[in-house]
Design a protein around this motif. Structure first.
Motif, PDB file in Angstrom:
ATOM      1  N   ASN A  78       2.432  -1.989   4.440  1.00  0.00           N
ATOM      2  CA  ASN A  78       1.683  -0.733   4.463  1.00  0.00           C
ATOM      3  C   ASN A  78       2.591   0.477   4.669  1.00  0.00           C
ATOM      4  OD1 ASN A  78      -0.329   1.228   4.736  1.00  0.00           O
ATOM      5  ND2 ASN A  78      -0.553   0.818   6.934  1.00  0.00           N
ATOM      6  N   ALA A  92      -5.964   4.032   2.683  1.00  0.00           N
ATOM      7  CA  ALA A  92      -5.327   2.770   3.072  1.00  0.00           C
ATOM      8  C   ALA A  92      -6.290   1.721   3.657  1.00  0.00           C
ATOM      9  CB  ALA A  92      -4.168   3.035   4.031  1.00  0.00           C
ATOM     10  N   VAL A 107       0.690  -8.092   8.541  1.00  0.00           N
ATOM     11  CA  VAL A 107       0.878  -6.703   8.132  1.00  0.00           C
ATOM     12  C   VAL A 107       2.232  -6.215   8.616  1.00  0.00           C
ATOM     13  CG1 VAL A 107       0.089  -4.312   8.447  1.00  0.00           C
ATOM     14  CG2 VAL A 107      -1.582  -6.146   8.172  1.00  0.00           C
ATOM     15  N   ASN A 142       3.831  -2.531   8.977  1.00  0.00           N
ATOM     16  CA  ASN A 142       3.652  -1.088   8.809  1.00  0.00           C
ATOM     17  C   ASN A 142       5.004  -0.402   8.734  1.00  0.00           C
ATOM     18  OD1 ASN A 142       0.689  -0.806   9.077  1.00  0.00           O
ATOM     19  ND2 ASN A 142       1.064  -1.651  11.110  1.00  0.00           N
ATOM     20  N   ALA A 185      -6.751  -1.985   2.046  1.00  0.00           N
ATOM     21  CA  ALA A 185      -6.430  -3.202   2.808  1.00  0.00           C
ATOM     22  C   ALA A 185      -7.591  -4.194   2.732  1.00  0.00           C
ATOM     23  CB  ALA A 185      -6.113  -2.845   4.257  1.00  0.00           C
ATOM     24  N   ILE A 234       0.844  -1.194   0.000  1.00  0.00           N
ATOM     25  CA  ILE A 234       0.000   0.000   0.000  1.00  0.00           C
ATOM     26  C   ILE A 234       0.876   1.240   0.000  1.00  0.00           C
ATOM     27  CG2 ILE A 234      -1.784   1.301   1.226  1.00  0.00           C
ATOM     28  CD1 ILE A 234      -2.830  -1.287   2.380  1.00  0.00           C
TER      29      ILE A 234
END
Lengths: 218, 218
Positions: free
Chosen positions: B178, B161, B192, B194, B165, B154
């Motif tokens: 992300n 976002a 995930v 981040n 997702a 992303i």
């Protein structure tokens, strides 16, 4: 309110502070005045003891039954991180990564102001990057000294990074944010933060392999 | 050679593995066959006990007096991270961050192959991004399913976002990387990672403030 800020706070704590800040700002916007560590933990982390430990570095303490005063806590985190003042930074490397960093949401709210971008490539110099003219690298030292720039951002290819770091140090830069996948060496009185995207990919790749393996076994 | 790979290796260890890998590849290129944990620690970390602990997750053990076999260790780290096989990924968000990620050095060497970029913006769709045509977001699910894509990246603004997702999860994506500064919520069987650039900035800002304070006091 205590004012005794701890120096040398644990790095994992410092890394988590922006996440608290984002949540607290949202809560402030929603009109919330107080928040408990449990409520913060529910949103972000499993352990509220960790929240209390992390937030202790700001010197703000939660009050029994009401919790932390939201606005005061926001201000204390910003002060702790030095985000209540603007930090001017120079960026080197006016490629797509440089453009992405110059346009990254939220940097300005964190007090980071990328005032100029530099490149060694004549094809990029003089062209605009996110509304700012790209300057020739030869002007870096003079401008950094005149403008008292303390932070430098490296967004060049890996092989250029070590010499750019040397140039930054020689120009009075005291904090380098290095996005190139290369090791840079600086004197003790300069701090470096390496953003190695491969580290994040390693964690994600490994976790993906683990969940797929587990399902294959099941 | 032991083959007993540990599952659930500590995340800080996994994050450091790419750094070891980079050093080891350089050593292999230089013709080095063995390396001790002390020599690795000298290059990267202060503690060689940490190096030994980190590398233990690969199942390779250093031999007394000679150290680790370099090529074998490289292969074991790549296997551990799943980087010995190619992972195809779809990227959403064809802005400058997306372009930077598609052009980031070293991803291909880490087995990451960003096969397509998607965007919701008609002005970007159909145009090339790093040599690949940007596809409309409406094609994401169908293509992801047909190509059995497991990883999604992303690179959109924060507000887009969460819905991206959701789209990824609904399309069979199992690992999301992300880069948007926003919280995304996924089911338990999806991982995930981040990448919040604000975390790195927080560490750097705080360290810069600390060294400047110290000098001000001195």
């Amino acid at each position: 309110m205590e004012t005794g800020k701890q120096k040398g706070a644990p790095l994992p704590t410092v890394r988590r502070l922006p996440t608290y800040l984002r949540l607290l700002r949202q809560m402030e916007k929603d009109g919330r005045e107080f928040v408990s560590s449990t409520a913060i933990a529910d949103e972000l982390h499993p352990e509220s003891i960790q929240v209390r430990k992390d937030l202790a570095v700001t010197g703000i303490e939660g009050k029994c039954r009401v919790g932390y005063p939201v606005s005061e806590l926001i201000q204390a985190i910003e002060e702790f991180l030095g985000w209540d003042n603007t930090t001017d930074a120079f960026l080197v490397g006016a490629g797509s990564l440089g453009a992405a960093l110059m346009g990254y949401e939220g940097f300005e709210r964190h007090g980071l102001n990328i005032v100029a971008a530099f490149d060694i490539d004549d094809a990029k110099v003089g062209r605009p990057l996110r509304g700012k003219e790209v300057l020739p690298l030869s002007k870096f030292t003079d401008l950094a000294r005149r403008m008292h720039i303390r932070m430098g951002i490296i967004a060049t290819p890996a092989d250029a990074a070590p010499s750019i770091a040397n140039l930054m140090v020689a120009s009075g830069i005291r904090a380098i944010w290095n996005f190139a996948p290369a090791k840079i060496i600086v004197p003790e009185n300069v701090v470096v933060q390496n953003e190695d995207l491969s580290s994040g990919l390693a964690v994600l790749s490994r976790q993906l392999a683990e969940i797929l393996e587990k399902e294959g076994e099941a």
